[in-house]
Write an enzyme that holds these catalytic residues in place. Sequence first.
Site, mmCIF file in Angstrom:
data_model
loop_
_atom_site.group_PDB
_atom_site.id
_atom_site.type_symbol
_atom_site.label_atom_id
_atom_site.label_comp_id
_atom_site.label_asym_id
_atom_site.label_seq_id
_atom_site.Cartn_x
_atom_site.Cartn_y
_atom_site.Cartn_z
ATOM 1 C CG ASN A 116 2.816 -10.666 -6.896
ATOM 2 O OD1 ASN A 116 3.184 -10.856 -8.050
ATOM 3 N ND2 ASN A 116 3.605 -10.846 -5.854
ATOM 4 N NE ARG A 135 6.890 -8.415 -6.971
ATOM 5 C CZ ARG A 135 7.467 -9.592 -7.037
ATOM 6 N NH1 ARG A 135 6.737 -10.676 -7.119
ATOM 7 N NH2 ARG A 135 8.764 -9.701 -7.005
ATOM 8 C CG HIS A 173 13.877 -8.225 -3.028
ATOM 9 N ND1 HIS A 173 15.021 -8.933 -2.768
ATOM 10 C CD2 HIS A 173 12.918 -9.136 -3.283
ATOM 11 C CE1 HIS A 173 14.774 -10.232 -2.872
ATOM 12 N NE2 HIS A 173 13.492 -10.378 -3.185
ATOM 13 N NE ARG A 205 16.275 -16.651 -6.757
ATOM 14 C CZ ARG A 205 15.530 -15.570 -6.565
ATOM 15 N NH1 ARG A 205 15.995 -14.383 -6.860
ATOM 16 N NH2 ARG A 205 14.313 -15.684 -6.079
ATOM 17 N N GLY A 214 14.835 -12.643 7.637
ATOM 18 C CA GLY A 214 15.305 -11.457 8.367
ATOM 19 C C GLY A 214 14.397 -11.082 9.530
ATOM 20 C CD GLU A 226 7.970 -7.053 -1.282
ATOM 21 O OE1 GLU A 226 8.546 -7.069 -2.359
ATOM 22 O OE2 GLU A 226 7.883 -8.052 -0.559
#
Length: 399
Positions: free
Chosen positions: A7, A91, A180, A241, A333, A385
């Site tokens: 990544n 990625r 995502h 954000r 989460g 991921e």
Amino acid sequence: MKVLVINAGSSSLKYQLYNMTDESVLASGRVERIGMDSSIVTHEPAGKPETRDVSEILDHVTAVKRVIDMLVHSAHGVLKSMDEIDAVGHRIVHGGEAFKSSVIVTPEVKLEIKRLFDLAPLHNPAHMMGINAVEANMPGVPQVVVFDTAFHQSMPETSYLYPIPKVLYRRHKIRRYGFHGTSHSYVSDKAARFLNKPLQSLKMVTCHIGNGASCAAIMDGKSFDTSMGMTPLEGLMMGTRSGDIDPAIVPFVMNKEELTLNEVNSMLNKHSGMQAISGISSDMREVEDAMAAGDSNAKLAFDMYIYRLKKYIGAYAAAMNGIDVLIFTAGVGENSSELRKAVCDGITFLGIELDEALNAERKKTARDISTPQSRVKVLVVPTNEELLIARDTFKLVNV
Ligand code: AMP
């Protein structure tokens, strides 16, 4: 077969080396501060102590060389030679409309990723440096690119078009792409396996709530809608954000505060969200701690964050005309039982009943946190991921 997952960011490069026989991680690490005189390489080989090294790494080619050096190092390495790496998976943030799935890197693929620089100016050029750096260090090793946007390419026009002049879509590809995707795809698939039901039979809302945050409505095993749009700024309130705001605020603020476009862009991306409202931090842990200590701004930030998330879950349940599974993943989460409780307690009308004891447990595996009576299953599914990138790379290189 061994797959290296990369990544690459503009000044950092994260890596994970997988043994695909059992999908175990042989080593992982990161190179930070690329282009600066004190770059940091952190290397974590499985079963051996972590190493940290500070030196000068001026570009991505040198960074990849350092990663390979660490992987074959006589003391800290996990490979005898670089030749043991069979493929590399990258990625890539933006695949535009060109990429609906992962692909093997060819000169044409590289050209197409370049064409998308406009849509992801901070990310895609850095990913390209990663691809070129691997090419330079490991000539002949197949590379695969896995896109954050690809999973959402199944969205119907009604989800992905903005109600603005259509010529802007035709000329500049201004539309909603969503991000995502690798995470939403991974957790929805994992959830179906966990529940032992076909993915295609379930209506799911997946909530990827980390520093960046997005929800997806998943129906027939495909993304039907998602909260991020043309850029990762749209949708939920996030760490720094804003998420959804009235677009007329942009010219209004530029005028009143005499700000440039770049300054407003930076305000909405880097100085808004949880950080702006709490005045404390973009990190949910710090906001939760401050809220527990009685800070009213922290409580307001938390309440707004939850409120906006609940609205999206409700909207997606309506969009799909039902919901069978609600999934929480990513940093917040997976870890914040407080967030999950606040969200679920506010949407019980959907048929959601949280088991508080299960919700409070700390586990690193997929788990059901709803009561047996709950009509909607509520799951916590740790995202991975990198593993999905390794799997796609393995599949494409092995055909
Ligand atoms: P991610 O972007 O998925 O790596 O998530 C990073 C974010 O997860 C951090 O900014 C924290 O706000 C959040 N996080 C990590 N651990 C916890 C925790 N135990 N409780 C609440 N939030 C957490």
